[in-house]
Motif scaffolding. Structure first.
Motif, mmCIF file in Angstrom:
data_model
loop_
_atom_site.group_PDB
_atom_site.id
_atom_site.type_symbol
_atom_site.label_atom_id
_atom_site.label_comp_id
_atom_site.label_asym_id
_atom_site.label_seq_id
_atom_site.Cartn_x
_atom_site.Cartn_y
_atom_site.Cartn_z
ATOM 1 N N SER A 145 62.535 46.206 31.003
ATOM 2 C CA SER A 145 61.960 47.826 30.417
ATOM 3 C C SER A 145 61.396 47.952 28.519
ATOM 4 C CB SER A 145 62.593 48.722 30.640
ATOM 5 O OG SER A 145 64.005 49.388 30.457
ATOM 6 N N GLU A 146 62.697 47.099 27.927
ATOM 7 C CA GLU A 146 63.337 47.293 26.797
ATOM 8 C C GLU A 146 61.921 46.061 25.998
ATOM 9 O OE1 GLU A 146 65.116 48.956 24.885
ATOM 10 O OE2 GLU A 146 65.818 49.429 26.962
ATOM 11 N N LEU A 147 61.210 45.218 26.735
ATOM 12 C CA LEU A 147 60.173 44.627 26.387
ATOM 13 C C LEU A 147 58.342 45.290 26.343
ATOM 14 C CD1 LEU A 147 61.428 40.924 27.127
ATOM 15 C CD2 LEU A 147 62.278 41.672 25.509
ATOM 16 N N ARG A 148 57.574 44.865 25.779
ATOM 17 C CA ARG A 148 56.478 45.074 26.047
ATOM 18 C C ARG A 148 55.545 44.018 25.993
ATOM 19 N NH1 ARG A 148 53.901 49.124 20.323
ATOM 20 N NH2 ARG A 148 51.894 49.181 21.628
ATOM 21 N N ALA A 149 54.571 44.844 26.777
ATOM 22 C CA ALA A 149 53.314 43.352 27.473
ATOM 23 C C ALA A 149 52.146 44.280 27.577
ATOM 24 C CB ALA A 149 53.926 42.979 28.939
ATOM 25 N N LYS A 150 51.445 43.160 27.041
ATOM 26 C CA LYS A 150 50.111 42.910 27.094
ATOM 27 C C LYS A 150 49.506 42.096 28.598
ATOM 28 C CE LYS A 150 45.683 44.534 24.518
ATOM 29 N NZ LYS A 150 45.613 44.459 22.916
ATOM 30 N N GLN A 151 48.759 42.560 29.062
ATOM 31 C CA GLN A 151 48.613 42.167 30.833
ATOM 32 C C GLN A 151 46.918 41.035 30.105
ATOM 33 O OE1 GLN A 151 48.336 42.673 34.569
ATOM 34 N NE2 GLN A 151 46.055 42.825 34.488
ATOM 35 N N LEU A 152 46.731 39.422 29.134
ATOM 36 C CA LEU A 152 46.141 39.062 29.586
ATOM 37 C C LEU A 152 44.861 38.851 30.935
ATOM 38 C CD1 LEU A 152 47.939 36.232 27.571
ATOM 39 C CD2 LEU A 152 47.044 38.035 26.139
ATOM 40 N N LEU A 153 45.490 38.487 31.766
ATOM 41 C CA LEU A 153 44.320 38.384 32.747
ATOM 42 C C LEU A 153 45.020 38.668 34.199
ATOM 43 C CD1 LEU A 153 44.268 35.224 34.220
ATOM 44 C CD2 LEU A 153 43.493 35.277 31.791
ATOM 45 N N SER A 154 44.433 38.508 35.078
ATOM 46 C CA SER A 154 45.237 38.469 36.092
ATOM 47 C C SER A 154 44.796 37.753 36.637
ATOM 48 C CB SER A 154 45.257 39.746 37.323
ATOM 49 O OG SER A 154 46.428 39.345 38.235
ATOM 50 N N SER A 155 44.641 36.631 37.377
ATOM 51 C CA SER A 155 44.096 35.241 38.110
ATOM 52 C C SER A 155 44.870 35.203 39.444
ATOM 53 C CB SER A 155 44.501 34.014 37.648
ATOM 54 O OG SER A 155 43.529 33.070 38.465
ATOM 55 N N PRO A 156 43.348 35.680 40.775
ATOM 56 C CA PRO A 156 43.973 35.702 42.331
ATOM 57 C C PRO A 156 44.156 34.557 42.661
ATOM 58 C CG PRO A 156 40.954 35.653 42.309
ATOM 59 C CD PRO A 156 42.205 35.633 40.286
ATOM 60 N N LEU A 157 44.624 33.697 43.797
ATOM 61 C CA LEU A 157 45.330 32.847 44.109
ATOM 62 C C LEU A 157 44.282 32.277 44.897
ATOM 63 C CD1 LEU A 157 49.287 33.682 44.706
ATOM 64 C CD2 LEU A 157 48.499 31.845 43.085
ATOM 65 N N ILE A 158 43.772 31.394 44.977
ATOM 66 C CA ILE A 158 43.175 30.862 45.922
ATOM 67 C C ILE A 158 43.384 29.501 47.111
ATOM 68 C CG2 ILE A 158 41.344 31.714 45.084
ATOM 69 C CD1 ILE A 158 40.335 28.782 43.799
ATOM 70 N N TRP A 159 43.437 29.390 48.511
ATOM 71 C CA TRP A 159 43.603 28.664 49.088
ATOM 72 C C TRP A 159 42.684 27.073 48.786
ATOM 73 C CZ3 TRP A 159 48.225 28.361 51.054
ATOM 74 C CH2 TRP A 159 48.670 30.039 51.606
#
Length: 300
Positions: free
Chosen positions: A156-170
């Motif tokens: 929690s001491e760090l800061r983050a920005k989500q760039l993308l969320s890639s679904p997992l596929i078979w």
């Protein structure tokens, strides 16, 4: 609407320094102010707020419960002021200087390097020091400015920005699909998984099948800590595996890979985060690189 405030915001840094250094004399030395000025600032705050913030005598100092609550709010106020200053500096100053960045192997090879020249041309005064790693990094200890990480942020001491969320596929290869009858459902799927990325090689990997939550065991297959290596192994006939979709787009389009078992859904995804060490200040060079990352992932 006009907001009335009885206390002076200029006294906030003085109060914070007193608490941080547990003493009026120590705060005065840190702020390069006369001890009497620091003491008066504290007295002004207490009088304006009508509470005792700090109990003090000639030998010791103790922050009161009201003082602790006010101290936490003071930190937030100072963060906002610093953020505003940093933002304005970023809008007016040209990004420059050394920027240390760590990238996962797959993300660097598949997403970043093909666009890197755009950043170099746009910010010629920034000297990039890029470290490609498959291991977790300690951003503070290693003095890293920006780290691209996969998965949720724990610190929690760090800061983050989500760039993308890639679904997992078979996925599997056409050749493997021609030579094997895949069957239906999670049990049949597991018979064809020969290899997977290490982070998903669990005894209980959560899936959803026919609206029901189940688990599959991928602990006994080959584990590799690089999704690109897993992808290439599958392309060359190593059964079925799960791979972030962002790393399969070209292969799916060309026919080198085929998506299978679409009804066996993973309950997890692969969030890709830009993580940086300071909660309070973002330098303009860090902001510039994060903006660059956001732009290039939009192109994928």
């Amino acid at each position: 609407m006009r907001v009335m405030m009885n206390w002076n915001i200029d006294d906030i840094p003085v109060f914070v320094a007193i608490v941080d250094r547990m003493g009026i004399s120590a705060a005065a030395g840190y702020l390069h102010l006369p001890k009497s000025s620091v003491s008066r600032a504290l007295s002004r705050l207490e009088e304006a707020l009508a509470v005792r913030l700090i109990e003090r005598n000639s030998r010791r100092l103790r922050i009161t419960s009201e003082g602790s609550a006010f101290y936490r709010q003071c930190l937030l106020i100072m963060e906002q002021v610093n953020e505003a200053n940093a933002l304005m500096a970023g809008l007016t100053a040209v990004p420059s200087g050394k920027l240390v960045v760590t990238l996962p192997m797959a993300f660097s090879r598949e997403i970043v390097v093909q666009h890197l020249n755009k950043f170099i041309q746009r910010y010629p005064k920034v000297t990039l020091d890029i470290v490609i790693t498959s291991h977790p990094v300690d951003i503070i200890r290693d003095q890293i400015d920006v780290a691209v990480m996969i998965g949720p942020l724990d610190d929690s001491e760090l800061r983050a920005k989500q760039l993308l969320s890639s679904p997992l596929i078979w996925v599997t290869s056409p050749e493997y699909l021609d030579q094997h009858a895949l069957g239906v459902g999670p049990e049949a799927l597991c018979e064809h998984v020969k290899i997977c990325e290490k982070r998903y090689g669990k005894t209980k990997l959560a899936i959803k099948y026919q609206e029901k939550r189940e688990h599959i065991n991928l602990s006994d297959v080959i584990h590799i800590n690089d999704p690109i290596a897993v992808r290439e192994a599958v392309v060359h006939g190593s059964g079925v595996s799960l791979i972030p979709s962002i790393y399969c787009k070209k292969q799916l389009k060309s026919g080198a890979l085929i998506e299978v078992y679409q009804d066996v859904e993973l309950e997890t995804s692969s969030p890709i985060l830009a993580v940086f060490p300071s909660r309070r200040l973002i330098s303009n060079k860090v902001r510039a690189f994060i903006d660059f990352l956001e732009q290039i992932v939009d192109l994928e």
